[in-house]
Design an enzyme around this catalytic site. Sequence first.
Site, PDB file in Angstrom:
ATOM      1  N   GLY A   1      12.030 -23.405 -32.682  1.00 42.47           N
ATOM      2  CA  GLY A   1      12.136 -24.223 -31.485  1.00 42.47           C
ATOM      3  C   GLY A   1      12.534 -23.456 -30.244  1.00 42.47           C
ATOM      4  O   GLY A   1      13.191 -24.005 -29.356  1.00 42.47           O
TER       5      GLY A   1
ATOM      6  N   SER B   1       9.730 -18.094 -31.900  1.00 37.08           N
ATOM      7  CA  SER B   1       8.906 -18.782 -32.888  1.00 37.08           C
ATOM      8  C   SER B   1       8.935 -20.290 -32.704  1.00 37.08           C
ATOM      9  O   SER B   1       9.952 -20.866 -32.315  1.00 37.08           O
ATOM     10  CB  SER B   1       9.368 -18.442 -34.309  1.00 37.08           C
ATOM     11  OG  SER B   1      10.627 -19.028 -34.585  1.00 37.08           O
ATOM     12  N   LYS B   2       7.806 -20.896 -33.028  1.00 34.54           N
ATOM     13  CA  LYS B   2       7.695 -22.356 -32.977  1.00 34.54           C
ATOM     14  C   LYS B   2       8.659 -22.988 -33.980  1.00 34.54           C
ATOM     15  O   LYS B   2       9.284 -24.012 -33.698  1.00 34.54           O
ATOM     16  CB  LYS B   2       6.253 -22.762 -33.299  1.00 34.54           C
ATOM     17  CG  LYS B   2       6.009 -24.267 -33.278  1.00 34.54           C
ATOM     18  CD  LYS B   2       4.550 -24.575 -33.572  1.00 34.54           C
ATOM     19  CE  LYS B   2       4.308 -26.083 -33.589  1.00 34.54           C
ATOM     20  NZ  LYS B   2       2.881 -26.397 -33.884  1.00 34.54           N
ATOM     21  N   ARG B   3       8.795 -22.352 -35.135  1.00 28.49           N
ATOM     22  CA  ARG B   3       9.655 -22.905 -36.198  1.00 28.49           C
ATOM     23  C   ARG B   3      11.099 -23.037 -35.728  1.00 28.49           C
ATOM     24  O   ARG B   3      11.784 -23.998 -36.039  1.00 28.49           O
ATOM     25  CB  ARG B   3       9.590 -22.012 -37.436  1.00 28.49           C
ATOM     26  CG  ARG B   3      10.508 -22.461 -38.561  1.00 28.49           C
ATOM     27  CD  ARG B   3      10.451 -21.491 -39.720  1.00 28.49           C
ATOM     28  NE  ARG B   3       9.106 -21.395 -40.272  1.00 28.49           N
ATOM     29  CZ  ARG B   3       8.780 -20.552 -41.259  1.00 28.49           C
ATOM     30  NH1 ARG B   3       9.692 -19.733 -41.758  1.00 28.49           N
ATOM     31  NH2 ARG B   3       7.539 -20.520 -41.722  1.00 28.49           N
TER      32      ARG B   3
END
Length: 483
Positions: A256, A252-254
């Site tokens: 990182g 996930s982008k959240r």
Amino acid sequence: MEVRTRFAPSPTGFMHLGGLRTALYNYLFAKKNHGKFILRIEDTDQGRYVEGATEVIYNTLRDSGMQWDEGPDVGGEYGPYIQSERKDLYLPYAKQLVESGHAYYCFCTENELQARRAAAEAKGLVFKYDKHCLNLSKSEVEQRLAEGQPYVIRLNAPTEGTSTYTDLVYGEMSFPNDTLDDMVLIKADGMPTYNFANVVDDHLMHITHVMRGAEYLSSTPKYNLLYEAFGWEIPQYIHLPSVMRDATHKLSKRDGDAYYSDYIDKGYLTEALINYLALVGWNPGDNREFFTMDELIDVFDVHRLNKAPGIFDVNKLTWFNTEYIRRMDLDTYLKQVTPWFDQVLSGHNVDYHRLAELMHERTEVFSRVPDMVRFLAELPDYDLSLYTHKGQKSNPDVARTALNLCLPVLEAIPEDQWNETELHDRLMETIRESGMKNGQVLWPLRIAISGQASTPGGAMEIAYLLGKPETLRRVHLGLEKLG
């Protein structure tokens, strides 16, 4: 037949690790079979376009060691290789399908579709377009077109029977046709959808093997309907297992952990990342783990791809990265580590070459380096309990004696002779004469001048890196703390 694979990313941001691995497998398969690796930019969804994202794609692939044979910037026989530059060729193909009865004009408005979607959801059903506009007469369609009514063109998917195809990883795949939707081929703005442009471009660019994520397994029958409607040869499919953070969570982008740049910014080496990424969902059939790109090309075999999702284990990546760093020669390591030293040591006149020698074997990820050497720039606040070390037979009382023993020795060394050899010889002679154990003196000195128990190098190496004035200042501070 020449093998031709393609990587067709959308320029919507940074390179996702799953996408990068797809590119890697396409590249390896093409090169293993002495074929061509094609790069195509699929930017038909202009609403998601991110400025500069195409350059990110170019740079990521180049940095990773994958050079495309045909693509937007290098050209090729079947260009242009950016979909928005090909937009005028898709509508005629869609109209060809309308004429043959495989597609139809749809004039339903978004409000009408939303109302039908809500009605389906209220009944607990999955919404699927109901072929409403398929029943329009030819004259009514022509009238609406003449009036300039907005429209899309939809695939006329079958509602009975089963669609079956063979995938090189998952084997024979079958799907009931009543689950297929009449997907949009041409949008109201005249641009093709991703699915339609994908098929047309793959055919026109003579793509022989389509390698993409396993999430496309269920939509492949719709692609095949298009190939069959046109009378085109269907490419061989190779669907790839997903890349997951663990058994139940996607990257996930959240957190990182989703993008190539996340890891490069943290100081992971591209070579280590690519090597490890190749093994997430594939194995070489033996116990080898370290491969150059040429070695990966040599051993790559799609029949060794897994069906289950590949788990991207950051701890395993870190181990790979550590090994890659250790295998660097010192000059290469120094070049790589210098910007990370500079973050905290710039202007402190530290001997980077010597520090690199001490740090080389201790470095796992470059982003951790600044915190590991920060003590050289500023003495951290530390607790007196650090002076206690059972193995070194040290405690605060012993430390006080040790620092008082070291201080005159250090003060007596001329600055132009302040080096590790001189520090070693003088301190060791003094320790021998005092009758104290080496650890009883060197451990307290190390704590006083570093403020921490774990350091690159011992007391004499740290003293050399700090220089005489700063070493003396810290020893005096240590004595003050000890009282």
